[in-house]
Design a protein around this motif. Structure first.
Motif, PDB file in Angstrom:
ATOM      1  N   LEU A  23       0.893  -1.485  -0.208  1.00 20.36           N
ATOM      2  CA  LEU A  23       0.120   0.276   0.366  1.00 20.36           C
ATOM      3  C   LEU A  23       1.173   0.889   0.528  1.00 20.36           C
ATOM      4  O   LEU A  23       0.013   2.078   0.080  1.00 20.36           O
ATOM      5  N   SER A  24       2.403   1.093  -0.270  1.00 22.35           N
ATOM      6  CA  SER A  24       2.797   1.986   0.082  1.00 22.35           C
ATOM      7  C   SER A  24       2.226   3.364  -0.607  1.00 22.35           C
ATOM      8  O   SER A  24       3.100   4.674  -1.198  1.00 22.35           O
ATOM      9  N   SER A  25       2.223   2.775  -2.422  1.00 25.70           N
ATOM     10  CA  SER A  25       2.191   3.948  -3.949  1.00 25.70           C
ATOM     11  C   SER A  25       0.541   5.003  -2.777  1.00 25.70           C
ATOM     12  O   SER A  25       1.101   6.103  -3.879  1.00 25.70           O
ATOM     13  N   ILE A  26      -0.406   4.343  -2.062  1.00 25.02           N
ATOM     14  CA  ILE A  26      -1.078   5.288  -1.853  1.00 25.02           C
ATOM     15  C   ILE A  26      -1.572   5.897  -0.687  1.00 25.02           C
ATOM     16  O   ILE A  26      -2.467   5.826  -0.368  1.00 25.02           O
ATOM     17  N   GLU A  27       0.112   5.350  -0.112  1.00 23.47           N
ATOM     18  CA  GLU A  27      -0.370   5.620   1.540  1.00 23.47           C
ATOM     19  C   GLU A  27      -0.735   7.574   1.906  1.00 23.47           C
ATOM     20  O   GLU A  27      -1.050   7.590   2.699  1.00 23.47           O
ATOM     21  N   ASP A  28       0.024   8.369   1.036  1.00 23.94           N
ATOM     22  CA  ASP A  28      -0.116   9.384   1.218  1.00 23.94           C
ATOM     23  C   ASP A  28      -1.296   9.927   0.497  1.00 23.94           C
ATOM     24  O   ASP A  28      -1.386  11.340   0.609  1.00 23.94           O
ATOM     25  N   ASN A  29      -2.329   9.017  -0.547  1.00 26.84           N
ATOM     26  CA  ASN A  29      -3.043   9.574  -1.536  1.00 26.84           C
ATOM     27  C   ASN A  29      -3.753  11.216  -0.385  1.00 26.84           C
ATOM     28  O   ASN A  29      -4.545  11.452  -1.339  1.00 26.84           O
ATOM     29  N   LEU A  30      -4.486  10.770   0.159  1.00 29.12           N
ATOM     30  CA  LEU A  30      -5.363  11.164   0.948  1.00 29.12           C
ATOM     31  C   LEU A  30      -5.172  12.458   1.871  1.00 29.12           C
ATOM     32  O   LEU A  30      -6.024  13.889   2.021  1.00 29.12           O
ATOM     33  N   PRO A  31      -4.027  12.476   2.553  1.00 30.16           N
ATOM     34  CA  PRO A  31      -3.051  13.848   3.020  1.00 30.16           C
ATOM     35  C   PRO A  31      -2.657  14.712   1.877  1.00 30.16           C
ATOM     36  O   PRO A  31      -3.228  15.751   1.389  1.00 30.16           O
ATOM     37  N   ALA A  82      -6.195  16.151  -7.837  1.00 27.75           N
ATOM     38  CA  ALA A  82      -6.736  15.544  -5.953  1.00 27.75           C
ATOM     39  C   ALA A  82      -8.178  14.523  -6.854  1.00 27.75           C
ATOM     40  O   ALA A  82      -8.325  13.046  -5.635  1.00 27.75           O
ATOM     41  N   GLU A  83      -8.609  15.007  -7.569  1.00 26.76           N
ATOM     42  CA  GLU A  83      -9.571  13.219  -7.785  1.00 26.76           C
ATOM     43  C   GLU A  83      -8.958  12.058  -8.328  1.00 26.76           C
ATOM     44  O   GLU A  83      -9.327  11.036  -7.840  1.00 26.76           O
ATOM     45  N   LYS A  84      -7.582  12.241  -8.890  1.00 32.81           N
ATOM     46  CA  LYS A  84      -6.880  11.230  -9.158  1.00 32.81           C
ATOM     47  C   LYS A  84      -7.031  10.292  -8.091  1.00 32.81           C
ATOM     48  O   LYS A  84      -6.495   9.471  -8.205  1.00 32.81           O
ATOM     49  N   LEU A  85      -5.666  11.064  -6.562  1.00 29.09           N
ATOM     50  CA  LEU A  85      -5.908  10.568  -5.346  1.00 29.09           C
ATOM     51  C   LEU A  85      -6.897  10.026  -5.029  1.00 29.09           C
ATOM     52  O   LEU A  85      -6.136   8.147  -4.552  1.00 29.09           O
ATOM     53  N   ASP A  98      -9.148   8.298  -6.501  1.00 32.56           N
ATOM     54  CA  ASP A  98      -9.045   7.367  -7.175  1.00 32.56           C
ATOM     55  C   ASP A  98      -8.682   6.045  -6.867  1.00 32.56           C
ATOM     56  O   ASP A  98      -9.017   5.272  -7.587  1.00 32.56           O
ATOM     57  N   GLY A  99      -7.483   6.808  -6.572  1.00 32.80           N
ATOM     58  CA  GLY A  99      -6.265   5.531  -6.926  1.00 32.80           C
ATOM     59  C   GLY A  99      -6.724   4.427  -5.285  1.00 32.80           C
ATOM     60  O   GLY A  99      -6.485   4.256  -5.338  1.00 32.80           O
ATOM     61  N   VAL A 100      -7.321   5.182  -3.927  1.00 29.92           N
ATOM     62  CA  VAL A 100      -7.834   4.785  -2.770  1.00 29.92           C
ATOM     63  C   VAL A 100      -8.441   3.213  -3.523  1.00 29.92           C
ATOM     64  O   VAL A 100      -8.951   2.534  -3.049  1.00 29.92           O
ATOM     65  N   ASP A 101      -9.768   4.505  -3.858  1.00 23.44           N
ATOM     66  CA  ASP A 101     -10.989   3.854  -4.484  1.00 23.44           C
ATOM     67  C   ASP A 101     -10.521   2.439  -5.028  1.00 23.44           C
ATOM     68  O   ASP A 101     -11.525   1.773  -5.004  1.00 23.44           O
ATOM     69  N   HIS A 102      -9.772   2.481  -6.060  1.00 26.89           N
ATOM     70  CA  HIS A 102      -9.282   1.575  -6.794  1.00 26.89           C
ATOM     71  C   HIS A 102      -8.503   0.477  -6.525  1.00 26.89           C
ATOM     72  O   HIS A 102      -8.605  -0.475  -7.504  1.00 26.89           O
ATOM     73  N   ALA A 103      -8.074   0.563  -5.554  1.00 26.66           N
ATOM     74  CA  ALA A 103      -7.008   0.010  -4.553  1.00 26.66           C
ATOM     75  C   ALA A 103      -6.659  -1.788  -4.630  1.00 26.66           C
ATOM     76  O   ALA A 103      -5.909  -2.040  -5.110  1.00 26.66           O
ATOM     77  N   ALA A 104      -7.856  -1.851  -3.928  1.00 25.41           N
ATOM     78  CA  ALA A 104      -7.933  -3.422  -3.948  1.00 25.41           C
ATOM     79  C   ALA A 104      -8.131  -3.943  -5.157  1.00 25.41           C
ATOM     80  O   ALA A 104      -7.676  -4.824  -5.853  1.00 25.41           O
ATOM     81  N   ASP A 105      -9.148  -3.513  -6.228  1.00 24.73           N
ATOM     82  CA  ASP A 105      -9.129  -3.708  -7.836  1.00 24.73           C
ATOM     83  C   ASP A 105      -7.757  -4.253  -7.795  1.00 24.73           C
ATOM     84  O   ASP A 105      -7.156  -5.076  -8.810  1.00 24.73           O
TER      85      ASP A 105
END
Length: 472
Positions: free
Chosen positions: A376-384, A428-431, A433-440
């Motif tokens: 999960l390192s690639s999306i860990e900082d997406n939300l901040p 910001a929207e792409k970040l 989206d990265g979290v929302d689609h991470a599981a898939d």
């Protein structure tokens, strides 16, 4: 006994006065008693006063008929036949006698002369056609003498000989070839046909060139391959037309730049000014090439084609650069015109994005429970990062709203603010989206990874077998 001799055109006499003819000398011995008169006296050459002269008195009542026939010849064929009958020339050669008579009578082109010396048994006939050669005149006179004059003289038919000469000349004018009027008509007809053909050909060529030139306008000025295939005159028209368009684009862009500078300031219009300067340089260089093409120093066909291609290329480059800048400032102007709507749309997007953040945080917490931190390192900082970009977008949106409230001409800052807010919201929207689609994304990666591992293992096994079978 009949004797005739033929002479060439008289030497030393101009062609227009010369009677290029045949010397036809005839000695008539049909009846010596009828031809010789002891009391006859020689007649000297003199100026002929009328077309028929009969000092020998042989025509008698036929004189009027002969005169009428000669008048018909003159009216119909523009040939004047002079006939003179004398008793004797007293030893003067008939050719010489006729020559002196011609000179004294000022006979010239299109005049014919028939001299008959009754008691001498000799005659002379000559004809000068200004449109024929001397040899042709000689052949004509010989033919008329043989067919129309000599047989009648031999039979003592004096009036018949005169009218036979007229008939032969008439036949020559109408049968042996076209008259001058007919020739002129034929020549005029030929000239008219040639003129029509030339005109039609020229119009077709002009129309074809016009079509090619019109089609060539659709070829970009930097498409060297297609332009090189054009005829040089079409390429010339295409290059010059492109340069005219480039001139107009420079003029229009100069005015547009002044307006844009007033609306958006020097800093925002700097790219436009740079593009305009480059376009002016290209257009000036193209005009210099055209001047060289139009000067008195000729170029080879290859040089001319190369110069025209450069003119077309420079004009195209100038137009494209200015079109890009004009389009950019048109978009900026539209953005100001629709600025309020754009700000409202940005505000709605920011609100919607902020509402997605709590949901994304819960999704990320679930992912942490399922996957190691390394995954999960690639999306860990997406939300901040999303929160910070969202704050910046909301601040730029507020700045844009404030700028739009200013008077016209002072609203340029709204363009920068709206553009900045747009970019921040997109990132910001792409970040999120990265979290929302991470599981898939992780599931897809793992599935692909298993297949990749299997493929690598298979290749390693094959390589091992190859190494084991290699002789050392």
């Amino acid at each position: 006994m009949i004797v005739d001799s033929h002479r060439p055109a008289a030497a030393g006499r101009p062609r227009s006065r010369a009677a290029t003819a045949v010397v036809l000398l005839l000695a008539f011995l049909v009846s010596l008693a009828a031809w010789v008169a002891p009391s006859a006296s020689a007649e000297q050459p003199s100026r002929l006063q009328q077309q028929v002269t009969d000092t020998a008195g042989v025509l008698g009542g036929d004189t009027a008929e002969v005169e009428s026939r000669l008048a018909e010849l003159r009216a119909a064929d523009q040939i004047q036949l002079w006939v003179t009958f004398v008793d004797t020339l007293d030893g003067i050669p008939v050719q010489q006698w006729a020559e002196r008579t011609r000179v004294k009578s000022d006979l010239g082109a299109s005049d014919a002369l028939l001299v008959v010396a009754v008691q001498d048994g000799a005659y002379w006939f000559e004809f000068d056609d200004p449109s024929a050669s001397p040899s042709a005149d000689q052949q004509t006179a010989q033919r008329i003498a043989d067919r129309d004059i000599e047989p009648r003289l031999a039979a003592g038919d004096w009036s018949g000989a005169a009218m036979g000469a007229a008939d032969g000349l008439a036949r020559q004018g109408s049968g042996s070839g076209p008259s001058a009027g007919v020739l002129l008509a034929i020549i005029a007809a030929i000239v008219a046909v040639v003129a029509v053909v030339v005109l039609v050909t020229r119009r077709r060529r002009t129309a074809r060139t016009a079509r090619q030139t019109e089609d060539a306008r659709d070829i970009p000025g930097d498409d060297t391959a297609r332009l090189s295939a054009l005829p040089v005159d079409v390429l010339d028209s295409r290059a010059r037309a492109g340069l005219v368009d480039a001139d107009q684009a420079v003029d229009a862009s100069t005015t547009a730049l002044e307006t844009a500078t007033g609306e958006f300031g020097e800093l925002r219009t700097r790219p436009f000014r740079s593009a305009l300067d480059s376009a002016r340089a290209d257009v000036a260089a193209a005009h210099s090439l055209v001047q060289r093409l139009d000067d008195d120093i000729p170029e080879t066909p290859d040089q001319r084609r190369a110069m025209l291609l450069e003119v077309a290329g420079r004009a195209e480059r100038a137009e494209r650069a200015l079109e890009g800048q004009s389009r950019a400032f048109a978009e900026m102007r539209d953005l100001l015109i629709n600025g309020d709507a754009a700000v409202d749309a940005l505000t709605r997007r920011a609100v919607a994005l902020r509402a997605r953040i709590p949901v994304a945080e819960r999704s990320l917490a679930e992912l942490r429970s399922r996957f190691p931190a390394a995954v999960l390192s690639s999306i860990e900082d997406n939300l901040p990062l999303t929160a910070r970009l969202l704050d910046a977008a909301e601040a730029d949106t507020a700045r844009a709203r404030s700028a739009l409230a200013r008077p016209v001409g002072e609203q340029a800052e709204a363009v920068d603010a709206i553009t900045a807010a747009e970019g921040e919201l997109v990132r910001a929207e792409k970040l999120v989206d990265g979290v929302d689609h991470a599981a898939d994304d992780i599931a897809t990666a793992r599935r692909d990874l298993d297949a990749l591992v299997a493929e690598v293992e298979q290749e390693l096994a094959m390589a091992s077998r190859l190494l084991g079978s290699t002789d050392v």
